[in-house]
Design an enzyme around this catalytic site. Structure first.
Site, PDB file in Angstrom:
ATOM      1  N   GLN A 286      22.210   0.038  13.976  1.00 23.03           N
ATOM      2  CA  GLN A 286      20.871  -0.331  13.719  1.00 23.03           C
ATOM      3  C   GLN A 286      20.730  -1.863  13.700  1.00 23.03           C
ATOM      4  OE1 GLN A 286      18.993   2.573  11.925  1.00 23.03           O
ATOM      5  NE2 GLN A 286      17.800   1.779  13.338  1.00 23.03           N
TER       6      GLN A 286
ATOM      7  N   THR B 163      23.826   2.366   6.597  1.00 16.78           N
ATOM      8  CA  THR B 163      25.049   3.442   7.008  1.00 16.78           C
ATOM      9  C   THR B 163      24.222   4.341   8.017  1.00 16.78           C
ATOM     10  OG1 THR B 163      25.541   3.179   4.717  1.00 16.78           O
ATOM     11  CG2 THR B 163      26.338   5.321   5.667  1.00 16.78           C
ATOM     12  N   HIS B 164      23.475   3.626   9.038  1.00 18.72           N
ATOM     13  CA  HIS B 164      23.140   4.553  10.310  1.00 18.72           C
ATOM     14  C   HIS B 164      23.942   4.426  11.368  1.00 18.72           C
ATOM     15  CE1 HIS B 164      18.871   3.809   8.265  1.00 18.72           C
ATOM     16  NE2 HIS B 164      19.801   4.506   7.439  1.00 18.72           N
ATOM     17  N   ASN B 165      25.155   5.202  11.310  1.00 20.46           N
ATOM     18  CA  ASN B 165      26.189   5.132  12.383  1.00 20.46           C
ATOM     19  C   ASN B 165      25.719   6.213  13.128  1.00 20.46           C
ATOM     20  OD1 ASN B 165      27.788   4.551   9.552  1.00 20.46           O
ATOM     21  ND2 ASN B 165      28.349   3.241  10.995  1.00 20.46           N
TER      22      ASN B 165
END
Lengths: 451, 589
Positions: free
Chosen positions: B348, B517-519
């Site tokens: 992101q 935590t947008h993997n």
């Protein structure tokens, strides 16, 4: 003189004979209220359903124990009564009981062998059950429940309550009503509800007052005191009739939702009622919970309109109620949050307002209303104190699977603070109930600690 | 010799959002299901109880709800020329641990992607031509369209309990909603939450500049709520403890509030915690899976759990790792472009402006994770990629959230970070700061990928997964574009001090500070096995009875928080399993 002594002697002999007869002559066992055909068989599942409707599990199951295998301690004013094993185990359960013996226990409170049961067993109410239901229950317990060998602790009450034959006299006072069910006849639905409430549901065991002899004052719908409110172990079992009662304040739909799910737009079930929901009511059909709700609603003569369903899944958003006229002053004070407001209000703002809101209205089905809440304003203060100290829990149910828990505040508030908060709650939003003292709080806290 | 458990119809790996969705929907089919969860059990009662839960030191700083690196981690490098080193101290991203997973500790920002984001390559080709796609960017279309997913977005939003106001209701644009969102077949399940003062200020300034502010779409309850499973939420009290915490108030959308209570009542469902899946076992011909092998933490032994269907629903990084270890596809080779596993890892690209107002009181302790007003005027569908020189977009939001005392003390640049000067700064500025955030898209590139590390192994002796990742010019240009647009808006609000934080061209990925935590990506969806690891139904091309759920399916990351798309894809997948796969198990594409 001789004559006088003879008379005295004769009376003494008669007295002894009477006493011996009272103790040893077998009591009369009630006949079945209806005769069942010789080839009568219960519908599949009927017995298990009656077991749920009669809430057998709640008393006849120990904490963490096998269902129906007994061993739960039941507090009574006479001392602790230990529930019995009603699985069909021959040695420790009821495996050797004939059907007539079983019926006698349900209807007359007499166990196999003639011993009187303590009336913690609600035979005052089960007495009203239909023969076919008692029979179906028997068949279920005998044939479908696995026998569990579990020798439960023997009930040993102090003198004179250890003399079980004394219950015979008590039964003369308590069992004045005939066995079997007499419908009022308002509607089929209400009659069904009446049956469940009076008989298997044994609601009167908690919700009717008690006579000075501790028998239920009001066992059937034709008595004015029936479900007029009782006190059990320091908890109010609120009145289910009268203008201020929940059945008159709530809709049939809301009542049914409360019974089936332990929650509705106004309140949540906890304490003993939470157990009734958990072990009994959530297993009943929608029709039966509606029937009970309809009966309770109509008990004082109100017109009853029953909905088709209640507590549907996926109802979505439910708007939050604002303060009403009675609650407006309290709500404004809390919203303004002036530091000079009373300690009780400040404690409420610090600890309670996040869920129950300034309006005291909570949120439907999840955070109960504190305005006009019978537990907040009850004659007994122990429940309110206990919930503040220890929190409360509503069990998950089939239609509402969420377990709801309010945390306790025992570690955060002193006895004085809990008393301030409780006293304030009992006057807030138009509530009108008496003060709570720190000593009362201490008593509840200490009783909890000694458990 | 591994212990063997009784065969199940379905084994679910990881009991977070997608595992819970698969569990309840497939349990409704009467299937016998077991879910294996690496972490501990946790529920609103008793684990998230107030006030123990709102302990910022324990959960916010020491990350009690997160995966421990000693348990599982990745190695990280910025490009193929570097040696990857283990991510030993959580920073940039925070994979969760325990039942509920990331769905328990998230902020509650629930978004649908825009229509064009799911067909981005086509959008670029049709409007500007493929020549604007930079070299090294693996820009792709999703193999599903917005219209196909719409019913499943709606379904997820009803289950999760989302608050908001529809800006596009069946094509009708509604004042006060997001005019640039994809169409909605129904309005939000709950009305929007009230917002805070900073949001109101932002809303006013945005309107004055001709933008279109609307309330953020929130996985936070604005009212009492009962979802389709009978599960419930209670209205949020704006306590400000969302991300990194479980919600004690039943207010945040999570597997706990939306699904698990109902799921646990189903007799054909069971779950085992402390059960870390080590690999998916394939049949001899390699065309189907036979089950999974897991590590039973309590028994300290390996267990084989046979099953007819395997649902991989662990966190994206773990899903990709398991697939690499199990041979559920070929590892991606960035030089040749061959292979699919580990391909198109994306992240992101975020930035923002902080503003300080001497005379404004923002009460930053009031808020929730999805609080605020948003504009989508610089979103992907609105940007002229040809003119601006990048592909992407972002949404902007202002609204206090997570205003907790340890980590949320914004101060003007130059204020000492400790001592008397710091105290003075806090005294002067605490409560007087607000910010606008830009939450931006991240494209996929050959450079950014996942594979197995040649050096480091985990506690089970398995190679760790290696992350190769760095910022790329395209997304950095997008970020700078946002800066150029956001600063005038911020300035129009007349702050006493204002400072921008946007990564510039040349910025290098730093794994230490928290970012998001947008993997995403790594087992991406595609039309065919050459281009992706799973098909449009999240079914692996390698083994038709293995379905891989979650953000690993994203072909590139959208400009939004991923949960809404993850939830929509999960319902789309279980619908396909229920209606197409169970009656005739086979590759569905």
């Amino acid at each position: 003189m001789k004559t006088f002594l003879r008379i005295i002697g004769g009376l003494a002999v008669l007295g002894v004979i009477a006493l011996l007869a009272f103790i040893f002559v077998p009591v009369q066992i009630s006949k079945p209220a209806q005769e069942l055909a010789a080839d009568w068989q219960p519908e599949p599942g009927q017995g298990e359903y009656v077991m749920h409707a009669s809430d057998c599990v709640a008393c006849h199951t120990a904490e963490g124990g096998e269902p129906l295998a007994g061993g739960r301690a039941i507090a009574s004013p006479m001392g602790t009564i230990w529930s019995t094993n009603i699985t069909p185990d021959a040695e420790t359960g009821i495996g050797e009981w004939s059907y007539d013996e079983f019926r006698a226990a349900m209807v007359d409170g007499i166990a196999k062998g003639g011993t009187h049961l303590y009336p913690a067993m609600p035979y005052e109410n089960y007495r009203l059950m239909k023969e076919e239901d008692i029979r179906a229950l028997y068949d279920y317990l005998m044939a479908e429940v696995e026998p569990v060998k579990n020798e439960v602790q023997e009930t040993q009450l102090k003198f004179p309550f250890n003399l079980r034959f004394g219950i015979r006299a008590w039964n003369w006072l308590a069992l004045t009503h005939d066995a079997g069910f007499n419908p009022v006849g308002t509607s089929d639905l209400q009659d069904r509800g009446q049956y469940l409430v009076e008989g298997p549901g044994h609601c009167a065991a908690c919700h009717s007052p008690r006579t000075p002899f501790m028998s239920q004052d009001g066992v059937t719908a034709d008595e004015d005191s029936f479900l007029a409110g009782g006190v059990i172990d320091g908890w109010n079992a609120p009145a289910l009739r009268g203008e201020d009662s929940a059945p008159q304040q709530w809709s049939v739909e809301q009542l049914a939702a409360y019974l089936a799910t332990g929650r509705n737009a106004h309140s949540t079930a906890n304490g003993e009622m939470g157990l009734v929901v958990e072990h009994s009511l959530q297993y009943l059909t929608d029709e039966d919970n509606l029937a009970m709700a309809a009966f309770l609603k109509g008990m004082d003569g109100a017109e009853v309109e029953a909905p088709e369903t209640f507590a549907a899944k996926g109802v979505g958003a439910i708007e939050i109620a604002g303060a009403d006229d009675a609650g407006e002053a309290t709500a404004s004070m809390l919203t303004e949050a002036n530091p000079d407001m009373p300690l009780g209000a400040r404690l409420y703002s610090d600890n309670c307002i996040g869920c129950h809101f300034a309006s005291g209205k909570g949120a439907a089905e999840i955070f109960p209303e504190l305005q006009d809440n019978h537990m907040v304003t009850g004659s007994e203060t122990k429940p309110l104190i206990s919930v503040i100290l220890n929190g409360a829990e509503v069990p998950g149910t089939a239609k509402r699977p969420m377990t709801l828990r309010m945390q306790g505040y025992a570690d955060r508030m002193s006895d004085e603070e809990v008393a301030e908060l409780a006293s304030w709650l009992r006057k807030a939003w138009g509530n009108d109930a008496g003060q709570v003292s720190a000593a009362e709080v201490a008593a509840v806290r200490n009783a909890d600690a000694s458990h | 010799m591994a212990r063997q458990e009784k065969k199940k119809d379905v084994v679910i790996v990881g009991l977070g959002w997608t595992g819970s969705i698969a569990g309840i929907e497939l349990a409704q089919e009467g299937l016998d299901i077991v879910a294996l969860e690496r972490g501990h059990d946790q529920d609103t009662v008793p684990n998230f109880e107030y006030p123990q839960q709102i302990d910022e030191l324990k959960y916010g700083v020491r990350l009690k709800m997160m995966q421990k690196p000693s348990q599982q981690t990745v190695t990280v490098r910025r490009n193929d020329g570097e040696t990857a080193l283990p991510y030993r101290s959580l920073g940039s991203f925070l994979p969760g641990n325990g039942v509920g997973g990331a769905g328990t500790h998230w902020n509650g920002l629930n978004w649908r992607p825009q229509e064009v984001e799911l067909k981005l390559r086509s959008h670029v080709r049709d409007n500007w031509g493929e020549q604007i796609i930079p070299e090294g960017m693996n820009l792709r279309d999703y193999p599903v369209s917005y219209d196909e997913l719409e019913p499943f977005f709606t379904q997820f939003e009803k289950v999760a309990g989302i608050s908001g106001y529809a800006g596009n209701l069946n094509g009708e644009i509604r004042e006060g909603g997001n005019p640039f969102e994809g169409w909605r077949s129904e309005d939000f399940p709950m009305p929007p939450l009230p917002t805070t003062y900073d949001s109101a200020k932002f809303q006013e300034a945005a309107k004055a500049m001709g933008y279109h502010p609307f309330p953020a779409s929130a996985g936070i309850a604005s009212t009492a709520y009962v979802n389709p499973y009978g599960m419930q939420m209670g209205p949020c009290n704006f306590c400000g403890f969302c991300e990194r915490y479980g919600c004690y108030q039943y207010s945040k959308s999570s597997p706990q509030t939306a699904i698990l209570g109902a799921l646990k009542r189903m007799p054909n469902f069971e779950y085992r915690t402390g059960s870390e899946v080590l690999r998916v076992e394939l049949a001899e011909d390699g065309k189907t899976a036979t089950g999974v092998t897991y590590w039973d933490e309590a028994a300290q032994e390996e267990v084989f759990q046979p099953a007819d269907i395997v649902i991989l629903s662990s966190y994206q990084l773990n899903n990709v790792h398991l697939m690499l270890l199990s041979g559920l596809g070929e590892a991606y080779n960035p030089l040749t472009g061959e292979g699919t596993l580990g391909k198109n890892y994306a992240y992101q690209m975020n930035g923002g402006v902080s503003m300080f107002f001497k005379d404004a009181e923002f009460n930053p302790f009031v808020g929730h994770g999805a609080n605020g007003m948003v504009i989508d005027d610089f979103s992907i569908s609105q940007n002229d990629f040809g003119a601006e020189g990048f592909i992407g977009g972002s949404y902007w939001r202002a609204g206090t959230f997570n205003g907790q005392p340890i980590r949320n003390m914004p101060l003007p640049k130059g204020t000492p970070s400790w001592g008397a000067g710091w105290k003075e700064g806090i005294g002067e500025w605490y409560g007087h700061a607000m910010s606008i955030g830009s939450h931006g898209s991240h494209m996929s590139y050959a450079n950014n990928h996942l594979d197995l590390d040649p050096t480091y192994t985990d506690r089970h002796g398995r190679p760790l997964m290696r992350m190769t990742f760095n910022w790329q010019d395209n997304d950095l240009k997008m970020n700078q574009f946002m800066k150029s647009k956001m600063e005038p808006l911020a300035a129009s609000m007349n702050p006493d001090i204002m400072q921008a934080g946007f990564k510039n061209i040349g910025a290098q990925y730093d794994v230490r500070p928290y970012q998001t935590t947008h993997n995403t990506g790594g087992h991406i969806m595609a039309e065919n096995a050459r281009e992706g690891a799973v098909n449009r139904y999240s079914q692996t091309f390698k083994a038709h009875n293995v379905f891989a759920m979650g953000a690993g399916n994203f072909v590139q990351n959208t400009q939004y928080n991923p949960t809404g798309l993850v939830g929509g894809l999960a319902y789309h997948t279980v619908h396909a399993i229920r209606t197409q796969y169970l009656s005739n198990p086979r590759p569905l594409v």
